[in-house]
Design an enzyme around this catalytic site. Sequence first.
Site, PDB file in Angstrom:
ATOM      1  N   ASP A   1      34.601  35.332  31.869  1.00 59.07           N
ATOM      2  CA  ASP A   1      35.300  34.135  31.440  1.00 59.07           C
ATOM      3  C   ASP A   1      34.311  33.392  30.539  1.00 59.07           C
ATOM      4  OD1 ASP A   1      37.043  32.080  30.996  1.00 59.07           O
ATOM      5  OD2 ASP A   1      37.610  31.822  33.084  1.00 59.07           O
TER       6      ASP A   1
HETATM    7  C1  BGC Z   1      39.608  30.087  30.792  1.00 58.52           C
HETATM    8  C2  BGC Z   1      40.171  31.431  30.439  1.00 58.52           C
HETATM    9  C3  BGC Z   1      40.407  31.517  28.956  1.00 58.52           C
HETATM   10  C4  BGC Z   1      39.085  31.262  28.237  1.00 58.52           C
HETATM   11  C5  BGC Z   1      39.186  31.329  26.724  1.00 58.52           C
HETATM   12  C6  BGC Z   1      38.388  29.750  29.942  1.00 58.52           C
HETATM   13  O1  BGC Z   1      38.024  28.422  30.119  1.00 58.52           O
HETATM   14  O2  BGC Z   1      39.268  30.035  32.153  1.00 58.52           O
HETATM   15  O3  BGC Z   1      41.340  31.677  31.155  1.00 58.52           O
HETATM   16  O4  BGC Z   1      40.958  32.742  28.615  1.00 58.52           O
HETATM   17  O5  BGC Z   1      38.618  29.973  28.578  1.00 58.52           O
HETATM   18  O6  BGC Z   1      39.833  30.213  26.216  1.00 58.52           O
END
Ligand code: BGC
Length: 667
Positions: free
Chosen positions: A228
Amino acid sequence: MNIKEEIISKLSLEEKIRLLSGKNHWQTVDIERLGIPSITVSDGPHGVRKEYTAEDGSKKTHEAVSFPTSSTMASTWNPELVREVGKALARECSRLDVDILLGPGTNIKRTPLCGRNFEYFSEDPLLAGEMTAAYIDGMQSQGVGTSLKHFAGNNQEYDRNNVSSEIDERTLREIYLKPFEIAVKKSQPWTVMCAYNRLNGIYCSENKFLLSDILRDEFGFHGIVMSDWWAVHDRAKSLKASLELEMPFTEGSAEVLRAAYERGEVTDEEMDAALERLLTIVYKIHDSRRIRTGEYDPEKQHMLAKEAALEGIVLLKNEEGILPVSKEKVKRLAVIGQYAKMPLIQGGGSARVVPSRLDSAFDRIVEIAGEDIEVDYVEPYVLWNAIPGVDVNKAIEAAVNSDMALLFVGNNYEIEGEGHDRFSMKLLPDMENLISRVASANENTVVVIQAGSAIDMTSWINKVKAVVLQGHSGQAAGSAVAEILFGAANPSGKLAETFPLSIEDTPAYGTYPGNGFAAWYSEGLMVGYRYYDTYNKEVLFPFGHGLSYTAFEYSGLDISTQVLEGKKKVTVKFKVKNTGSVQGKEVVQLYVKEMILRVIRPEKELKAFGKVELMPGEEKEIRFDLDEHAFEYYSLPRRDWHVEGGKYKLLIGASSRDIRLQGIVEI
Ligand code: BGC
């Protein structure tokens, strides 16, 4: 191509290290010299949120079709439809040159307060897993990759970067890992995204047990794990745990990896093996660009979003059959609330798509009402917040002067979104107040709710005649809900999560959100209806509940064998008949209950489901084949799945609390 010999052996150490992290926020590193392409990822999961820099240098987001969120998709209980949504999302990605859409999210809804519940499917692992698998399958069949997230134990947003989800192994396998397991085994996502939190003390991004032993060795995952965004704390540790791609590009991360390599803590073999897995997927994605058709019809995309919205809307309460709105009885209608014109179609955070269109329920209501019904519109709140004042009085006045009041309420982006949880399971106090006041002004009040998780309605539910859960239903939400309200479509959604009476009744109450270090999942297996049904707790609306404008009768249960041996299957057949006067779809559910327990087990567990469409008077046979997996549990002493010999009840119902047929099978 032999990636090891033709590519990896030719890479310098610097190039290897670079490849293991993103090039920027949304792309992977390319190396022209060796023909290594870059791939582009984008959020996800219910539409494409692709950013770009406008000519004036400002950051913008492309418009894209916004489909119902996973919470609403789950309440369709229709994997075939979700597969179609997956394909449509792939067409959005192709149009915007996105190779991987960052989704779906399949974490279990442990508490109704989790701010991202709208991005998740269910409190039940089978329903969540099947929906997730269908979504992945649909999208990847069109040559676009998915990123199954957030692996694992990310069931609250509060303190998500630090909290350790403390989950015993049986609960982990039966509840929290199960949807991931189903999705990986059935649909092989090309990537999995690890969660921010720690699991049993170890960051998911560094958790070898999770990423390697379970995901690869047990579930048979062949793709790559990406982090993530900024979830990697130590690039060397994460690489050793089998995290191939750190996202996004992170200053200082390469140095950490290089230093660990120089100290001999990361070996050439480990680095090359990770690169081989990474590049295999990079080339697979690159090649899959060829199978993307490039076909794109915005109207068709929108209509599919509408179909999914229609099937995901749940009619929760309908006293005296007040819905659908009758043109004979209703001559003047008050439509109250800005959500009738500007629906809340999704939650906030990285999943927030800029919709290409936005259907208004009000416009569609006026269209359907035609000349037969006079429609008033009042806006007692603006910008998604109830603001008491003069317009509330206008709303009351309109309600008093009408035969029916349609009141649109809901949460907002600040309440339901990423990075924070809800403070309360109730609607905002002003919204609740508004409902009570409108209901006292008009006895025919119908409430439409736009939210992505359970709502405590106890203070007002008895004052209103009907409640429709519109959910977060994407850009076609408005026209879809209008058609349901007027009976142009028959509701067929059912709850994918229990609506408890209050937050104090929920199983994680008292342990959520943890003590600042850890959240102990001490309710164990007793999540959602597993808890309410085992402890015989009263709920507002049970798991699997949803009404229709027609009625269904269940009959003729036929269980193929009374005694099941070894690896054989038991076939369960029964009939469902539409005994009402309109066409409809019924969601049928099969639960299994072990009759004499030798280890703790929930009262009942969902093991199969289906959705059947029936014309008035029509009857169809439903068939479920159950194998030993429908009866197993994870045995801690054996460290394996196990089926106890004994008798099991097979419960067939219209919800977890509305069991229509039952039989017994002995193992
Ligand atoms: C989120 C993800 C997301 C990623 C990219 C993160 O803060 O938890 O689900 O895909 O950001 O935006």
